[in-house]
Design an enzyme around this catalytic site. Structure first.
Site, mmCIF file in Angstrom:
data_model
loop_
_atom_site.group_PDB
_atom_site.id
_atom_site.type_symbol
_atom_site.label_atom_id
_atom_site.label_comp_id
_atom_site.label_asym_id
_atom_site.label_seq_id
_atom_site.Cartn_x
_atom_site.Cartn_y
_atom_site.Cartn_z
ATOM 1 N N LYS A 179 0.841 -1.199 0.000
ATOM 2 C CA LYS A 179 0.000 0.000 0.000
ATOM 3 C C LYS A 179 0.879 1.253 0.000
ATOM 4 O O LYS A 179 2.073 1.184 0.319
ATOM 5 C CB LYS A 179 -0.895 -0.013 1.244
ATOM 6 C CG LYS A 179 -0.108 0.054 2.560
ATOM 7 C CD LYS A 179 -0.984 -0.201 3.777
ATOM 8 C CE LYS A 179 -0.172 -0.117 5.062
ATOM 9 N NZ LYS A 179 -0.947 -0.564 6.227
ATOM 10 N N ARG A 200 -10.640 0.222 14.211
ATOM 11 C CA ARG A 200 -10.707 0.848 12.887
ATOM 12 C C ARG A 200 -11.787 0.109 12.101
ATOM 13 O O ARG A 200 -12.945 0.170 12.492
ATOM 14 C CB ARG A 200 -9.318 0.785 12.237
ATOM 15 C CG ARG A 200 -9.090 1.807 11.157
ATOM 16 C CD ARG A 200 -7.621 1.938 10.751
ATOM 17 N NE ARG A 200 -7.038 0.721 10.194
ATOM 18 C CZ ARG A 200 -5.787 0.642 9.722
ATOM 19 N NH1 ARG A 200 -5.012 1.709 9.720
ATOM 20 N NH2 ARG A 200 -5.315 -0.478 9.232
ATOM 21 N N TYR A 247 15.162 31.072 5.967
ATOM 22 C CA TYR A 247 13.985 31.798 6.476
ATOM 23 C C TYR A 247 14.028 31.950 7.992
ATOM 24 O O TYR A 247 14.360 31.009 8.709
ATOM 25 C CB TYR A 247 12.709 31.035 6.121
ATOM 26 C CG TYR A 247 12.356 31.051 4.652
ATOM 27 C CD1 TYR A 247 12.080 32.242 3.988
ATOM 28 C CD2 TYR A 247 12.285 29.856 3.940
ATOM 29 C CE1 TYR A 247 11.748 32.241 2.641
ATOM 30 C CE2 TYR A 247 11.947 29.848 2.597
ATOM 31 C CZ TYR A 247 11.682 31.050 1.948
ATOM 32 O OH TYR A 247 11.350 31.037 0.615
#
Ligand SMILES: *Cc1c(COP(=O)(O)O)cnc(C)c1O
Length: 389
Positions: free
Chosen positions: A44, A142, A282
């Site tokens: 996955k 889940r 930054y």
């Protein structure tokens, strides 16, 4: 018009995946299960950032029987790439996608009766039989039918395993498997996972009482494959360990010869000497304490290189560690190379992986950014090209 030479257009930061090491990891993990136990490679999320199709093919070449993905698009991409092995969808099957699953031979996970009915109707309309795996929630919280002990009976949205009884009578579908997923298999304290295991065995027996006898029972993620042989059942379902990483700091994989398969490298694109009191990037969050040399490396948070590494990560250059100075920006990260003589543009930088005797692991990066190794590789955004060795 002049065409640039091949290679000249290549981005300067890239990912390498070692597929032979991946294949070796698959074989190593397979060898830990009894003969006859099926192996389902969890590929996955683009194989946790390593390349879904390539890893799927390599897993199959090295003895994997099944593949598991979560999104239908990933399953489709595998079919389009010519992969014919069984694919189990771990989630996200909506009723309107059913005909598609049926025609593509994608095994659906079923965690509620509405989806089961829709699958059945679509399969019958297509005159086909769809293979499904019944998902059981034994303590993950889940997806999955619940154990009777935790079902709230009054709720209109209860998802007790009692509902699965109807599945036995649904036409157009064959219950090929049933499975559960562990929440804490990767912890030293195995109390919770053993509770899940007991509930799973219980619920498999309840399915049998309903006349449902799935051929493939499966539960083990990487941690359970490595540490809980009684959870191997008919198939194991590892992900992270195939990619050579540990499921958590509480699972010791050192004895298993699993090797990380990803490295990230770049070339320095700019170098300059700067004085004391010079501020970098930054927010000017880093100010040089003494004159030094700063190298700019073309990787940033748009690649999935976390901005949380600002002022705390390191990279390897000329076999030595160089600290990240200032904030990681979208496209560039600066490192202080004042202690390493002779750095010039084009020099090789290792961001993840090994250089000479030094190494930076996904766990190192995860430790600095407050996350887990899974997210370090799965969180890459795909901007960097991936090459396979
Ligand atoms: C991701 C996942 C796995 C693999 O887990 P690892 O910890 O990477 O081994 C197995 N089963 C399910 C249902 C998953 O979602």
């Amino acid at each position: 018009m002049n065409t640039p030479k091949a290679g000249l257009l290549e981005p300067q930061s890239r990912v390498q995946v070692d597929l032979s090491a991946f294949g070796q990891n698959v074989r190593t993990l397979k060898s830990l299960t009894p003969t006859g136990t099926r192996f389902c490679a969890v590929v996955k999320a683009n194989a946790y950032g390593h390349g879904g199709i390539q890893c799927a093919k390599t897993a199959l070449e090295n003895g994997s029987h099944f593949l598991a993905v979560v999104r239908i698009s990933e399953a489709v991409a595998m079919r389009d790439a010519g992969i014919t092995a069984p694919i189990l969808l771990l989630g996200d099957a909506l009723p309107e996608q059913v005909s598609f699953l049926a025609t593509h031979g994608i095994r659906a996970s079923v965690a509620d009766i509405q989806t089961a009915r829709a699958l059945s109707a679509a399969a019958q309309a297509l005159n086909t039989t769809l293979k499904i795996h019944i998902k059981l929630d034994t303590g993950m919280g889940r997806l999955g039918f619940l154990h009777p002990d935790v079902v709230i009976k009054e709720s209109g949205q209860a998802a007790g395993i009692g509902q699965a009884r109807e599945i036995a009578g649904l036409k157009g579908m064959e219950v090929e498997g049933t499975y559960t997923h562990f929440a804490k298999a990767d912890m030293i304290d195995k109390t919770h996972v053993k509770g899940q295991l007991a509930r799973f065995n219980d619920m498999v027996a309840m399915l049998a009482d309903m006349g449902i006898h799935p051929e493939i029972r499966h539960a083990a993620n990487s941690a359970a494959l490595l540490e809980l042989p009684e959870a191997h059942f008919d198939m194991v379902r590892p992900g992270i360990a195939m990619y050579g990483m540990a499921p958590s700091g509480e699972v010791d994989i050192t004895g298993h010869k699993l090797v990380p398969i990803m490295s990230i490298t770049a070339k320095v694109i700019y170098v300059k000497a700067v004085p004391k009191d010079f501020s970098i990037s930054y927010g000017s969050t880093h100010v040089t304490a003494a004159p030094t040399v700063i190298a700019t490396v073309p990787i940033g948070y748009a690649d999935g290189y976390s901005r949380l590494l600002s002022n705390q990560g390191q990279m390897l250059i000329k076999g030595q560690k160089a600290p990240i100075v200032g904030r990681v920006t979208m496209d560039f990260t600066m490192i202080d190379v004042g202690h390493i003589p002779g750095i010039k543009p084009g020099d090789d930088v290792t961001i993840l992986g090994t250089q000479a005797n030094e190494r930076i692991t996904a766990d190192d990066i995860a430790g600095l950014t407050g996350t887990i190794n899974y997210e370090v590789t799965a969180g890459l955004t795909g901007r960097m090209p991936v090459s396979y060795v």
